[in-house]
Write a protein that holds these residues in place. Sequence first.
Motif, PDB file in Angstrom:
ATOM      1  N   ALA A 181       0.829  -1.205   0.000  1.00  0.00           N
ATOM      2  CA  ALA A 181       0.000   0.000   0.000  1.00  0.00           C
ATOM      3  C   ALA A 181       0.865   1.258   0.000  1.00  0.00           C
ATOM      4  N   MET A 182       1.966   1.222   0.745  1.00  0.00           N
ATOM      5  CA  MET A 182       2.883   2.358   0.780  1.00  0.00           C
ATOM      6  C   MET A 182       3.507   2.571  -0.601  1.00  0.00           C
ATOM      7  N   VAL A 183       3.933   1.489  -1.222  1.00  0.00           N
ATOM      8  CA  VAL A 183       4.517   1.565  -2.564  1.00  0.00           C
ATOM      9  C   VAL A 183       3.491   2.115  -3.546  1.00  0.00           C
ATOM     10  N   ASN A 184       2.274   1.609  -3.487  1.00  0.00           N
ATOM     11  CA  ASN A 184       1.226   2.071  -4.397  1.00  0.00           C
ATOM     12  C   ASN A 184       0.965   3.563  -4.236  1.00  0.00           C
ATOM     13  N   GLU A 185       0.982   4.053  -2.998  1.00  0.00           N
ATOM     14  CA  GLU A 185       0.748   5.476  -2.788  1.00  0.00           C
ATOM     15  C   GLU A 185       1.874   6.311  -3.385  1.00  0.00           C
ATOM     16  N   VAL A 186       3.107   5.882  -3.203  1.00  0.00           N
ATOM     17  CA  VAL A 186       4.242   6.614  -3.780  1.00  0.00           C
ATOM     18  C   VAL A 186       4.127   6.641  -5.308  1.00  0.00           C
ATOM     19  N   LEU A 187       3.779   5.523  -5.904  1.00  0.00           N
ATOM     20  CA  LEU A 187       3.647   5.468  -7.364  1.00  0.00           C
ATOM     21  C   LEU A 187       2.492   6.344  -7.847  1.00  0.00           C
ATOM     22  N   THR A 188       1.420   6.394  -7.094  1.00  0.00           N
ATOM     23  CA  THR A 188       0.284   7.250  -7.449  1.00  0.00           C
ATOM     24  C   THR A 188       0.672   8.718  -7.381  1.00  0.00           C
ATOM     25  N   VAL A 189       1.381   9.098  -6.331  1.00  0.00           N
ATOM     26  CA  VAL A 189       1.833  10.485  -6.198  1.00  0.00           C
ATOM     27  C   VAL A 189       2.742  10.847  -7.374  1.00  0.00           C
TER      28      VAL A 189
END
Length: 75
Positions: free
Chosen positions: A51-59
């Motif tokens: 989830a942390m990785v996904n948020e960074v990629l989304t940002v």
Amino acid sequence: MRSSIIHRDPDILNGEPVFRGTRVPVQVLFDYLQYSTIDEFLIGYPHIDRAMVNEVLTVAANQLTRRRARHERTA
């Protein structure tokens, strides 16, 4: 979009963006993705979750999209 997972503090790695609550630079994720996979990154950094990785990629994607839109408006 303001991220709750990306943190900057001048006292942590000279203000380089890190995953909140860690000293792992966000850049390390992108370095991994250049030659490897998210799964391998998660194995190397087990205290960071998908989830942390996904948020960074989304940002990152949102920032790139905004820059592109700005560039197209000024061109």
